[in-house]
Design a protein around this motif. Structure first.
Motif, PDB file in Angstrom:
ATOM      1  N   ASN A  20      66.866  22.537  43.421  1.00  0.00           N
ATOM      2  CA  ASN A  20      66.821  23.773  43.448  1.00  0.00           C
ATOM      3  C   ASN A  20      67.640  24.652  44.490  1.00  0.00           C
ATOM      4  N   ARG A  21      67.757  23.762  45.629  1.00  0.00           N
ATOM      5  CA  ARG A  21      68.387  24.274  46.836  1.00  0.00           C
ATOM      6  C   ARG A  21      70.052  24.477  46.536  1.00  0.00           C
ATOM      7  N   THR A  22      70.619  23.685  45.520  1.00  0.00           N
ATOM      8  CA  THR A  22      72.058  23.773  45.352  1.00  0.00           C
ATOM      9  C   THR A  22      72.309  24.781  44.116  1.00  0.00           C
ATOM     10  N   THR A  23      71.387  25.026  43.310  1.00  0.00           N
ATOM     11  CA  THR A  23      71.430  25.650  42.087  1.00  0.00           C
ATOM     12  C   THR A  23      71.302  27.205  42.435  1.00  0.00           C
ATOM     13  N   GLY A  24      70.371  27.391  43.407  1.00  0.00           N
ATOM     14  CA  GLY A  24      69.986  28.879  43.626  1.00  0.00           C
ATOM     15  C   GLY A  24      69.112  29.425  42.691  1.00  0.00           C
ATOM     16  N   LYS A  25      68.282  28.721  41.904  1.00  0.00           N
ATOM     17  CA  LYS A  25      67.411  29.389  40.674  1.00  0.00           C
ATOM     18  C   LYS A  25      66.365  30.344  41.236  1.00  0.00           C
ATOM     19  N   THR A  26      66.005  30.145  42.378  1.00  0.00           N
ATOM     20  CA  THR A  26      64.809  31.032  43.037  1.00  0.00           C
ATOM     21  C   THR A  26      65.261  31.999  44.166  1.00  0.00           C
ATOM     22  N   LEU A  27      64.588  32.780  44.595  1.00  0.00           N
ATOM     23  CA  LEU A  27      64.800  33.739  45.688  1.00  0.00           C
ATOM     24  C   LEU A  27      64.783  32.790  47.003  1.00  0.00           C
ATOM     25  N   ALA A  28      63.710  31.658  46.769  1.00  0.00           N
ATOM     26  CA  ALA A  28      63.782  30.844  48.084  1.00  0.00           C
ATOM     27  C   ALA A  28      64.909  29.824  48.051  1.00  0.00           C
ATOM     28  N   SER A  29      65.268  29.539  47.040  1.00  0.00           N
ATOM     29  CA  SER A  29      66.624  28.552  47.066  1.00  0.00           C
ATOM     30  C   SER A  29      67.825  29.133  47.608  1.00  0.00           C
ATOM     31  N   ARG A  30      67.845  30.533  47.103  1.00  0.00           N
ATOM     32  CA  ARG A  30      68.959  31.387  47.491  1.00  0.00           C
ATOM     33  C   ARG A  30      68.929  31.733  49.010  1.00  0.00           C
ATOM     34  N   LEU A  31      67.833  31.826  49.618  1.00  0.00           N
ATOM     35  CA  LEU A  31      67.677  31.964  50.953  1.00  0.00           C
ATOM     36  C   LEU A  31      68.072  30.707  51.681  1.00  0.00           C
ATOM     37  N   VAL A  32      67.715  29.671  51.128  1.00  0.00           N
ATOM     38  CA  VAL A  32      68.162  28.369  51.676  1.00  0.00           C
ATOM     39  C   VAL A  32      69.735  28.163  51.848  1.00  0.00           C
ATOM     40  N   LEU A  33      70.214  28.883  50.677  1.00  0.00           N
ATOM     41  CA  LEU A  33      71.665  28.757  50.717  1.00  0.00           C
ATOM     42  C   LEU A  33      72.609  29.746  51.729  1.00  0.00           C
ATOM     43  N   ILE A  34      71.738  30.928  52.134  1.00  0.00           N
ATOM     44  CA  ILE A  34      72.579  31.733  52.867  1.00  0.00           C
ATOM     45  C   ILE A  34      72.149  31.547  54.250  1.00  0.00           C
ATOM     46  N   ILE A  35      70.847  30.849  54.638  1.00  0.00           N
ATOM     47  CA  ILE A  35      70.689  30.514  55.870  1.00  0.00           C
ATOM     48  C   ILE A  35      71.418  29.241  56.333  1.00  0.00           C
ATOM     49  N   GLY A  36      71.916  28.387  55.440  1.00  0.00           N
ATOM     50  CA  GLY A  36      72.725  27.084  55.481  1.00  0.00           C
ATOM     51  C   GLY A  36      71.921  26.312  56.842  1.00  0.00           C
ATOM     52  N   SER A  37      73.124  26.063  57.616  1.00  0.00           N
ATOM     53  CA  SER A  37      72.547  24.899  58.696  1.00  0.00           C
ATOM     54  C   SER A  37      72.179  25.649  59.876  1.00  0.00           C
ATOM     55  N   GLU A  38      72.036  26.993  59.745  1.00  0.00           N
ATOM     56  CA  GLU A  38      71.311  27.714  60.802  1.00  0.00           C
ATOM     57  C   GLU A  38      69.685  27.583  60.787  1.00  0.00           C
ATOM     58  N   SER A  39      69.219  27.666  62.197  1.00  0.00           N
ATOM     59  CA  SER A  39      67.698  27.509  61.970  1.00  0.00           C
ATOM     60  C   SER A  39      67.149  28.639  61.361  1.00  0.00           C
ATOM     61  N   VAL A  40      65.914  28.516  61.025  1.00  0.00           N
ATOM     62  CA  VAL A  40      64.911  29.482  60.275  1.00  0.00           C
ATOM     63  C   VAL A  40      64.671  30.626  61.276  1.00  0.00           C
ATOM     64  N   ALA A  41      64.322  30.221  62.563  1.00  0.00           N
ATOM     65  CA  ALA A  41      64.118  31.177  63.612  1.00  0.00           C
ATOM     66  C   ALA A  41      65.492  31.879  64.093  1.00  0.00           C
ATOM     67  N   SER A  42      66.532  31.288  63.986  1.00  0.00           N
ATOM     68  CA  SER A  42      67.637  31.903  64.434  1.00  0.00           C
ATOM     69  C   SER A  42      68.096  33.240  63.257  1.00  0.00           C
ATOM     70  N   PHE A  43      67.892  32.763  61.917  1.00  0.00           N
ATOM     71  CA  PHE A  43      68.420  33.655  60.850  1.00  0.00           C
ATOM     72  C   PHE A  43      67.105  34.784  61.102  1.00  0.00           C
ATOM     73  N   ALA A  44      66.024  34.498  61.268  1.00  0.00           N
ATOM     74  CA  ALA A  44      64.779  35.566  61.321  1.00  0.00           C
ATOM     75  C   ALA A  44      65.153  36.437  62.357  1.00  0.00           C
ATOM     76  N   ARG A  45      65.403  36.013  63.445  1.00  0.00           N
ATOM     77  CA  ARG A  45      65.825  36.797  64.477  1.00  0.00           C
ATOM     78  C   ARG A  45      67.092  37.766  64.283  1.00  0.00           C
ATOM     79  N   ARG A  46      67.976  37.069  63.745  1.00  0.00           N
ATOM     80  CA  ARG A  46      69.265  37.912  63.356  1.00  0.00           C
ATOM     81  C   ARG A  46      69.007  38.931  62.131  1.00  0.00           C
ATOM     82  N   SER A  47      68.096  38.550  61.290  1.00  0.00           N
ATOM     83  CA  SER A  47      67.853  39.481  59.994  1.00  0.00           C
ATOM     84  C   SER A  47      66.930  40.648  60.454  1.00  0.00           C
ATOM     85  N   GLY A  48      66.040  40.218  61.567  1.00  0.00           N
ATOM     86  CA  GLY A  48      65.145  41.299  61.885  1.00  0.00           C
ATOM     87  C   GLY A  48      63.805  41.116  61.003  1.00  0.00           C
ATOM     88  N   VAL A  49      63.573  39.964  60.318  1.00  0.00           N
ATOM     89  CA  VAL A  49      62.225  39.813  59.756  1.00  0.00           C
ATOM     90  C   VAL A  49      61.718  38.845  60.514  1.00  0.00           C
TER      91      VAL A  49
END
Length: 162
Positions: A20-49
């Motif tokens: 799932n994470r490599t194919t991007g079939k779900t919104l969650a898996s596409r999020l995993v792809l754009i977050i990449g190696s960044e921490s969830v906390a860091s991406f959340a701060r950067r995004s404003g979510v």
């Protein structure tokens, strides 16, 4: 701080989370792809979510339109790709496709051609496709067929009365 790799399995079901994470079939898996190696906390701060909200999205919840825009902005991806998986993925690909479309006359002409094509009958649509094929793959036979096609498409565009 938990990394994305510590997040619960995405998607559930028969597919593995790695697939799932490599194919991007779900919104969650596409999020995993754009977050990449960044921490969830860091991406959340950067995004404003909020981080807890982002983790809910990573577990399958659906974001509202405002948060979808924030996430796509932070990830540098198109909203359409993030929401539905439709290409192009990256915004740079969209801007590359849009070069040359800034001129309103180009856009207007394209809409005129499309409008006329949609109004054409099946013989006229076939003629247009033959002409485009000749332009894309020129050869003697293709241009001969294109010449015949030009005769067939002459009636697509309305004639101006003097």
């Amino acid at each position: 701080m938990r990394k994305l790799s510590d997040a619960p399995t995405l998607g559930g079901g028969a597919e593995s989370s790695t697939e799932n994470r490599t194919t991007g079939k779900t919104l969650a898996s596409r999020l995993v792809l754009i977050i990449g190696s960044e921490s969830v906390a860091s991406f959340a701060r950067r995004s404003g979510v909020g981080e807890s909200l982002l983790r809910k999205y990573l577990n399958g919840a659906q974001p509202n339109a405002s948060n979808l825009v924030l996430l796509a902005d932070a990830g540098g991806c198109s909203i359409d790709w993030l929401a539905a998986g439709r290409p192009p993925r990256m915004r740079a690909d969209i801007s590359d496709n849009a070069k040359g479309l800034e001129d309103a006359s180009v856009v207007g002409n394209e809409f005129l051609v499309l409008k006329q094509y949609r109004a054409a009958d099946s013989d006229q649509k076939t003629a247009v496709r033959v002409l485009l094929e000749a332009i894309e793959h020129p050869s003697g036979g293709a241009w001969y067929r294109a010449g015949q096609a030009i005769t067939n498409i002459a009636n697509i565009f309305p004639r101006k009365k003097d």
